[in-house]
Scaffold this motif. Structure first.
Motif, PDB file in Angstrom:
ATOM      1  N   PRO A  99      29.815  44.404  27.806  1.00  0.00           N
ATOM      2  CA  PRO A  99      28.654  44.952  27.212  1.00  0.00           C
ATOM      3  C   PRO A  99      27.288  45.492  27.991  1.00  0.00           C
ATOM      4  O   PRO A  99      26.743  46.187  27.617  1.00  0.00           O
ATOM      5  CB  PRO A  99      28.145  43.515  26.330  1.00  0.00           C
ATOM      6  CG  PRO A  99      29.403  42.992  26.023  1.00  0.00           C
ATOM      7  CD  PRO A  99      30.312  43.115  27.251  1.00  0.00           C
ATOM      8  N   ASP A 100      27.314  44.770  29.409  1.00  0.00           N
ATOM      9  CA  ASP A 100      26.405  45.403  30.291  1.00  0.00           C
ATOM     10  C   ASP A 100      26.889  46.429  30.911  1.00  0.00           C
ATOM     11  O   ASP A 100      26.014  46.980  31.679  1.00  0.00           O
ATOM     12  CB  ASP A 100      25.993  44.142  31.134  1.00  0.00           C
ATOM     13  CG  ASP A 100      27.232  43.943  32.260  1.00  0.00           C
ATOM     14  OD1 ASP A 100      28.116  44.394  31.836  1.00  0.00           O
ATOM     15  OD2 ASP A 100      27.002  42.837  32.867  1.00  0.00           O
ATOM     16  N   GLY A 101      27.768  47.310  30.695  1.00  0.00           N
ATOM     17  CA  GLY A 101      28.290  48.382  31.199  1.00  0.00           C
ATOM     18  C   GLY A 101      29.155  48.334  32.172  1.00  0.00           C
ATOM     19  O   GLY A 101      29.699  49.223  32.946  1.00  0.00           O
ATOM     20  N   LYS A 102      29.295  47.165  33.035  1.00  0.00           N
ATOM     21  CA  LYS A 102      30.302  46.951  34.183  1.00  0.00           C
ATOM     22  C   LYS A 102      31.449  47.069  33.853  1.00  0.00           C
ATOM     23  O   LYS A 102      31.770  46.887  32.814  1.00  0.00           O
ATOM     24  CB  LYS A 102      29.844  45.536  34.812  1.00  0.00           C
ATOM     25  CG  LYS A 102      28.538  45.215  35.387  1.00  0.00           C
ATOM     26  CD  LYS A 102      28.271  44.050  36.159  1.00  0.00           C
ATOM     27  CE  LYS A 102      27.162  44.005  36.558  1.00  0.00           C
ATOM     28  NZ  LYS A 102      26.810  42.596  37.273  1.00  0.00           N
ATOM     29  N   VAL A 103      32.394  47.764  34.649  1.00  0.00           N
ATOM     30  CA  VAL A 103      33.666  48.149  34.492  1.00  0.00           C
ATOM     31  C   VAL A 103      34.548  47.277  35.464  1.00  0.00           C
ATOM     32  O   VAL A 103      34.050  47.192  36.465  1.00  0.00           O
ATOM     33  CB  VAL A 103      33.846  49.446  34.681  1.00  0.00           C
ATOM     34  CG1 VAL A 103      35.646  49.738  34.350  1.00  0.00           C
ATOM     35  CG2 VAL A 103      33.332  50.365  33.484  1.00  0.00           C
ATOM     36  N   HIS A 104      35.648  46.564  35.073  1.00  0.00           N
ATOM     37  CA  HIS A 104      36.623  45.884  35.914  1.00  0.00           C
ATOM     38  C   HIS A 104      38.062  46.460  35.478  1.00  0.00           C
ATOM     39  O   HIS A 104      38.559  46.726  34.441  1.00  0.00           O
ATOM     40  CB  HIS A 104      36.399  44.424  35.731  1.00  0.00           C
ATOM     41  CG  HIS A 104      35.079  43.959  35.718  1.00  0.00           C
ATOM     42  ND1 HIS A 104      34.448  43.326  36.491  1.00  0.00           N
ATOM     43  CD2 HIS A 104      34.131  43.803  34.475  1.00  0.00           C
ATOM     44  CE1 HIS A 104      33.282  43.083  36.396  1.00  0.00           C
ATOM     45  NE2 HIS A 104      33.031  43.433  35.285  1.00  0.00           N
ATOM     46  N   ARG A 105      38.836  46.512  36.529  1.00  0.00           N
ATOM     47  CA  ARG A 105      40.354  46.680  36.464  1.00  0.00           C
ATOM     48  C   ARG A 105      40.839  45.422  36.122  1.00  0.00           C
ATOM     49  O   ARG A 105      40.762  44.432  37.068  1.00  0.00           O
ATOM     50  CB  ARG A 105      40.798  47.206  37.566  1.00  0.00           C
ATOM     51  CG  ARG A 105      42.300  47.811  37.593  1.00  0.00           C
ATOM     52  CD  ARG A 105      43.183  48.103  38.785  1.00  0.00           C
ATOM     53  NE  ARG A 105      42.406  49.495  38.941  1.00  0.00           N
ATOM     54  CZ  ARG A 105      42.335  50.020  40.185  1.00  0.00           C
ATOM     55  NH1 ARG A 105      42.475  49.153  41.296  1.00  0.00           N
ATOM     56  NH2 ARG A 105      41.616  51.381  40.473  1.00  0.00           N
ATOM     57  N   VAL A 106      41.749  45.264  35.266  1.00  0.00           N
ATOM     58  CA  VAL A 106      42.257  43.765  34.846  1.00  0.00           C
ATOM     59  C   VAL A 106      43.756  43.921  34.913  1.00  0.00           C
ATOM     60  O   VAL A 106      44.440  42.785  35.174  1.00  0.00           O
ATOM     61  CB  VAL A 106      41.797  43.500  33.272  1.00  0.00           C
ATOM     62  CG1 VAL A 106      40.477  43.154  33.181  1.00  0.00           C
ATOM     63  CG2 VAL A 106      42.441  44.493  32.313  1.00  0.00           C
ATOM     64  N   ILE A 107      44.431  45.135  34.918  1.00  0.00           N
ATOM     65  CA  ILE A 107      45.878  45.371  35.147  1.00  0.00           C
ATOM     66  C   ILE A 107      46.120  46.508  36.021  1.00  0.00           C
ATOM     67  O   ILE A 107      45.297  47.644  35.710  1.00  0.00           O
ATOM     68  CB  ILE A 107      46.671  45.300  33.988  1.00  0.00           C
ATOM     69  CG1 ILE A 107      46.657  44.185  33.051  1.00  0.00           C
ATOM     70  CG2 ILE A 107      48.058  45.756  34.151  1.00  0.00           C
ATOM     71  CD1 ILE A 107      47.441  44.113  31.600  1.00  0.00           C
ATOM     72  N   GLY A 108      46.815  46.372  37.105  1.00  0.00           N
ATOM     73  CA  GLY A 108      46.984  47.428  38.041  1.00  0.00           C
ATOM     74  C   GLY A 108      48.557  47.586  38.107  1.00  0.00           C
ATOM     75  O   GLY A 108      48.950  48.282  36.859  1.00  0.00           O
ATOM     76  N   ARG A 109      49.075  47.323  39.174  1.00  0.00           N
ATOM     77  CA  ARG A 109      50.674  47.742  39.178  1.00  0.00           C
ATOM     78  C   ARG A 109      51.537  46.837  38.727  1.00  0.00           C
ATOM     79  O   ARG A 109      52.766  47.079  38.825  1.00  0.00           O
ATOM     80  CB  ARG A 109      50.865  48.025  40.590  1.00  0.00           C
ATOM     81  CG  ARG A 109      50.053  49.441  41.164  1.00  0.00           C
ATOM     82  CD  ARG A 109      50.611  49.676  42.744  1.00  0.00           C
ATOM     83  NE  ARG A 109      52.130  50.019  42.844  1.00  0.00           N
ATOM     84  CZ  ARG A 109      52.501  51.208  42.429  1.00  0.00           C
ATOM     85  NH1 ARG A 109      51.622  52.148  41.781  1.00  0.00           N
ATOM     86  NH2 ARG A 109      53.899  51.427  42.238  1.00  0.00           N
ATOM     87  N   GLU A 110      50.747  45.918  37.723  1.00  0.00           N
ATOM     88  CA  GLU A 110      51.893  45.061  37.153  1.00  0.00           C
ATOM     89  C   GLU A 110      52.499  45.756  36.057  1.00  0.00           C
ATOM     90  O   GLU A 110      53.660  45.197  35.454  1.00  0.00           O
ATOM     91  CB  GLU A 110      50.959  44.025  36.361  1.00  0.00           C
ATOM     92  CG  GLU A 110      50.228  42.843  37.378  1.00  0.00           C
ATOM     93  CD  GLU A 110      49.036  43.416  37.846  1.00  0.00           C
ATOM     94  OE1 GLU A 110      48.586  42.694  38.624  1.00  0.00           O
ATOM     95  OE2 GLU A 110      48.507  44.504  37.512  1.00  0.00           O
ATOM     96  N   VAL A 111      52.219  47.008  35.659  1.00  0.00           N
ATOM     97  CA  VAL A 111      52.741  47.953  34.712  1.00  0.00           C
ATOM     98  C   VAL A 111      52.846  49.378  35.515  1.00  0.00           C
ATOM     99  O   VAL A 111      52.267  49.570  36.404  1.00  0.00           O
ATOM    100  CB  VAL A 111      52.174  47.978  33.342  1.00  0.00           C
ATOM    101  CG1 VAL A 111      52.090  46.494  32.621  1.00  0.00           C
ATOM    102  CG2 VAL A 111      50.750  48.730  33.407  1.00  0.00           C
ATOM    103  N   GLU A 112      53.870  49.922  35.017  1.00  0.00           N
ATOM    104  CA  GLU A 112      54.035  51.425  35.388  1.00  0.00           C
ATOM    105  C   GLU A 112      53.075  52.466  34.966  1.00  0.00           C
ATOM    106  O   GLU A 112      52.335  53.087  35.714  1.00  0.00           O
ATOM    107  CB  GLU A 112      55.537  51.658  35.291  1.00  0.00           C
ATOM    108  CG  GLU A 112      56.499  50.954  35.942  1.00  0.00           C
ATOM    109  CD  GLU A 112      58.021  51.307  35.854  1.00  0.00           C
ATOM    110  OE1 GLU A 112      58.102  52.606  35.579  1.00  0.00           O
ATOM    111  OE2 GLU A 112      58.677  50.700  36.138  1.00  0.00           O
TER     112      GLU A 112
END
Length: 990
Positions: free
Chosen positions: A827-840
């Motif tokens: 909600p504060d606008g910050k972005v995070h990657r939660v899944i990377g190369r766990e999927v193709e």
């Protein structure tokens, strides 16, 4: 009195044992086995007369013969050796090296190198069998070569062999493979452990040496270090043709093995029930024996432990009046076969095989070792494809056993295979009740304390013991546990000994997660499988069920614990129903066991009882439910494979007319088949009876991203932008050239859009104002944001794959590989990657209603790409637990999953498939385009509705009752009615 005689008086000295209450939980089981071993060997004492020893020797040889598998290990008539030379001999200074194989058993070939001194071609020479030990190169390893070349240059014919499963005899062709853990474990169900097979193979090596004209057959010795030292000890003790025996860095005590790990090739099942190591050494007497140890070795081969065994052996040599034929040499240094050790061996062999010298060390001649590849019988990948490996041999023997079985197994035979009965503990049972939970602390045997948690809220319901060898905490987090509680059953969970919080730390070796604790049980003749059955039985004792058994006792075993459940039910008639969920389908395998427990493999169970289906049959006529299964190689078994594995189990139920009480089903239906849950709403129709797919708009309007608003209607991403179908049926373009894909209304009624054309995610208010939420991560542009979902804390998750041209992709990992993952916007606008190369290639995304899971459609449309629906555990902080990744459904070679939604019952509605195959990437003809309704726990396909236009991209719930499912496919917007309302973010429930 000599120092050996003094030490011999201390044979009964035991390892110190701490009280169970004084131990950390993960040390309890080890302390228990140490205590058990001390009790087993407490009456050991050296023989006082030669006649007493001869009687003990006869009994010991009988017990070893049985422990190694009897005639199955030592056939009465050996097969032809059929020696074969491989390649040209290597002619060196003073000797020649031959590369050869011999047949040790029908179809089993042993790879070997024969070092022949030049002088032996003129006059027969004594021979030494060199067994390598756990050097990665096996017979090819420079450390092993050194003692072979040194001995050859000193005039000995040397035969150096690859042990079964090692060197050139591994499952694969590359050197360095470990033959222990779950490779050697394939032999256990047969009752022929690797330690016994190695003894026999080394005997066949002697048979071969006796055929060679260069060999003086009356003077043959054997030596090896580490695991090779164990082979030396056992072969030298068993085969009296060995005149001189030199085990190096391998002699200690069996009880010391309970302090650490050892290779499966060293384990003699049940040895501690009938002997200690000193007596095995004593079998060498009066022949020559030199034992070498290193000061910096592990505890099992330590100087202190070896002295105990050498002391016991000394009494036997003394009774034979050959005390000088035993020598114990200690070297400063680590676990090795060092130059100083080799020189000691040369001197001892020279004395006893050549009758020369005093037995003192002889300097080693100078030499150069060979390149390991040059010593191979099968260089590179040239080994025959049908070469007999350990698992292949085990499979052939298993098939022979099952084909010749003539009698039906009994519960009594199973009890023996599991290690026999255990002495009950005299400890008291402690019961504490808090809220709706009862904690029961009990002792199945002295030295073991277990705690079971029992739900007591439904006191009248059946008792269900839920077993999982990962521990009770894992069991209580399982889908089965949640459903059992909901059903009204009294659910009991516990950490069986050596599991969960009671598991020994850091004991995984290779494929065996319980390597050490399982081996400790084997040494004492009590496989963990049998000990776990005791724990279940004592739990039922401790519950003091009495008149509360009318509702029945059910045992459910998940994964490897399924075998525990079946064995418990087969041996305890108080268990009225049993289920094995995703358990091993059969013991017979031509590949190493994978994702199984070493502790579930009881020695001889296949020989004396039968395969897994026999265990199920022994539970008749009580109800048995087999819910799915896994193959020995770790692959999930298909329904047909499970059915085939248990096809004969029905026979046991037929005589009593209880055929219907043997059930094969899926894990999703196990509780229903046990009668613990009714055939309720999950069995009702998912789509309204008679419902048909209705076409709402065409002309490219329904390309992607349906999103529904009660006042505005349905929005879709189409050819002209964001299209709108109003509640009145009016069709118009809400926003031109929007470049959107996935759409979703947030809790404020604003439209959140994935915009692949602009590589961004934005929010659009009803009046058309657009705000970009994110257009980069880490300063790098996204690939093409595709689909999105919003959880209860208003955090937005979106996927970022790339379809089509892949140039210019900026989202990369540390190795420069592309990432097509999932991101979270807070909600504060910050972005995070939660899944990377766990999927193709992440496509559709969805957070479950309770924020417990994140579902991700992995749709890689490249040839061979993933087409899978994954489920991840979602943490409270918005991150996922990568290790929780669970496969729910696999579209195989068809087009994979796209967008997805969830109904109020949690079922997933997944767009996917293709009506017209798209080879070579998506060639499947049976993965049709439509909506796949999937169970979110089991992954079972519950329903399917076909959609005629390709590609089917997404769906969304709407309508006044939220029972209208809107579907986009091939530019067309469809709808169909469901029996259950959908879960939506907007409009917000009031």
């Amino acid at each position: 009195m000599s120092r050996f005689a003094l030490l011999a008086l201390s044979l009964v000295a035991a390892w110190p044992v701490r009280a169970a209450d004084d131990l950390p939980p993960n040390k309890q089981y080890q302390a228990f086995v140490v205590q058990q071993a001390a009790e087993l060997r407490k009456n050991d004492k050296p023989p006082e007369t030669l006649d007493a020893w001869k009687a003990q020797e006869a009994e010991l040889r009988k017990n070893l013969f049985a422990a190694w598998g009897g005639e199955a290990c030592f056939p009465a008539k050996p097969c032809p050796l059929d020696p074969q030379q491989h390649g040209d001999p290597l002619k060196r200074d003073g000797y020649t090296v031959e590369k050869l194989t011999i047949q040790t058993r029908p179809g089993v070939r042993m790879t070997a190198n024969l070092y022949v001194p030049d002088a032996a071609r003129q006059k027969k020479a004594p021979a030494i069998l060199q067994v390598h030990g756990h050097w990665k190169g096996a017979k090819q390893d420079p450390v092993v070569q050194s003692r072979c070349i040194g001995a050859a240059k000193l005039g000995f014919v040397v035969l150096c062999v690859d042990a079964f499963g090692a060197g050139e005899r591994g499952v694969g062709t590359a050197l360095g493979e470990y033959h222990g853990d779950m490779t050697a474990a394939t032999l256990l169900p047969l009752g022929t452990p690797l330690s016994g097979l190695q003894v026999y193979e080394n005997m066949r090596a002697v048979d071969y040496l006796l055929t060679r004209p260069e060999v003086d057959g009356d003077n043959i010795g054997i030596t090896g270090a580490s695991g090779g030292g164990n082979q030396t000890m056992y072969a030298g003790a068993w085969d009296k043709r060995f005149k001189c025996v030199v085990p190096v860095c391998s002699v200690g005590t069996y009880q010391a093995y309970l302090q650490t790990a050892c290779c499966m090739c060293e384990v003699v099942p049940g040895a501690l029930k009938f002997t200690e190591e000193w007596a095995v050494l004593g079998l060498v007497a009066p022949r020559a024996l030199m034992v070498m140890n290193a000061t910096k070795d592990g505890v099992q081969f330590s100087v202190g432990e070896s002295r105990k065994s050498v002391a016991g052996a000394y009494t036997v040599f003394n009774l034979h009046r050959r005390p000088g034929n035993l020598r114990h040499e200690i070297f400063e240094g680590p676990h090795d076969y060092s130059k100083a050790m080799r020189e000691a061996m040369y001197g001892w062999m020279t004395l006893h095989l050549k009758s020369e010298g005093t037995g003192d060390p002889i300097p080693e001649p100078k030499f150069a070792t060979e390149k390991p590849e040059d010593l191979r019988c099968y260089p590179g990948d040239t080994r025959p494809k049908d070469f007999m490996t350990i698992p292949k041999y085990a499979a052939e023997e298993a098939k022979r056993l099952t084909a010749t079985r003539r009698s039906w197994p009994t519960a009594e035979a199973l009890g023996v295979a599991l290690g026999g009965t255990a002495k009950p503990s005299q400890g008291r049972v402690k019961s504490d009740v808090s809220g709706g939970t009862r904690t029961l602390t009990f002792s199945p045997e002295d030295g073991i304390t277990l705690a079971a948690t029992v739900e007591t809220e439904s006191a009248g319901g059946p008792l269900v013991v839920l077993l999982n060898l990962e521990g009770s905490e894992v069991a209580r987090k399982s889908d089965s546990y949640a459903l059992l509680k909901k059903s009204g059953a009294r659910v009991a969970t516990l950490d069986l000994r050596g599991t969960g919080k009671l598991a020994n730390a850091n004991e995984r070796v290779g494929r065996a997660p319980d390597h050490n604790s399982a081996q400790w049980g084997l040494w004492e003749g009590r496989p963990l499988l049998g000990q776990w059955v005791v724990d279940v039985s004592r739990l039922l004792d401790s519950l003091a069920l009495g008149d509360r058994t009318e509702a029945g006792v059910v045992v459910v075993g998940e994964g490897p614990a399924g075998l525990v459940a079946l064995c418990a039910a087969a041996t305890d008639k108080r268990i009225t129903k049993v289920a094995a969920v995703n358990a091993l389908t059969n013991f017979v395998t031509d590949a190493p066991y994978t994702n199984q427990r070493l502790g579930t493999l009881a020695p001889g169970i296949l020989r004396d009882v039968g395969d897994v289906w026999h265990l199920a049959a022994l539970c008749a006529p009580r109800r048995v439910v087999i819910a799915g299964g896994v193959l020995p190689d770790g692959a999930t078994a298909t329904g047909d494979q499970v059915a085939k594995s248990y096809v004969l189990a029905h026979r046991a139920f037929a005589p009593t007319g209880n055929e219907k009480d043997f059930v094969i089903t899926t894990p999703a239906n196990v509780l229903k088949e046990l009668g613990l849950v009714a055939a309720d709403a999950k069995d009702q129709p998912i789509f309204e009876p008679g419902a048909k797919l209705a076409t709402l708009s065409e002309e490219g309007a329904g390309g992607e991203g349906p999103a529904w608003d009660p006042k505005l209607g349905v929005f879709t991403s189409g050819s002209k932008g964001i299209h709108q179908l109003t509640p009145a049926g009016e069709k118009k373009v809400f926003r031109e050239k929007a470049g959107t894909n996935g759409l979703l209304f947030d809790r404020d009624g604003h439209l959140v859009c994935c915009e692949p054309e602009f590589k961004s995610v934005s929010r659009i208010t009803p009046d058309g104002k657009r705000t970009v939420l994110t257009d980069n991560f880490g300063g790098k542009k996204y690939n093409t944001p595709n689909d999105l979902t919003i959880e209860s804390k208003n955090r937005i998750y979106f996927s970022d794959p790339r379809y089509g041209p892949r140039d210019g992709m900026e989202q990369l990992d540390a190795d420069g590989k592309t990432i097509e993952g999932v991101y979270r916007i807070d909600p504060d606008g910050k972005v995070h990657r939660v899944i990377g190369r766990e999927v193709e290639r992440a496509n559709g995304v969805l957070v479950s209603a309770d924020d417990k899971y994140l579902f991700v459609a992995d749709n890689n449309n490249d040839t061979g790409g993933a087409r899978k629906l994954w489920r991840f555990d979602l943490k409270a902080d918005g991150t996922v637990e990568p290790k929780s990744q669970k496969l729910l459904h696999d579209w195989g070679k068809g087009r994979g999953p796209d967008g997805l939604k969830q109904d109020a019952k949690g079922r997933l509605y997944v767009a996917g498939g293709l009506n017209k195959p798209n080879p070579p990437a998506e060639p499947a003809t049976d993965v049709k385009g439509g909506i796949y309704v999937i169970d979110p726990e089991s992954g079972k396909l519950l329903a399917f509705v076909g959609v005629p236009t390709d590609e089917v991209t997404n769906c969304a719930f709407g309508g006044d009752d939220l029972k209208t499912l809107y579907v986009t496919g091939g530019g067309t917007l469809y709808s169909i009615r469901t029996t259950t309302p959908g879960r939506v973010v907007w409009p917000v429930k009031k």
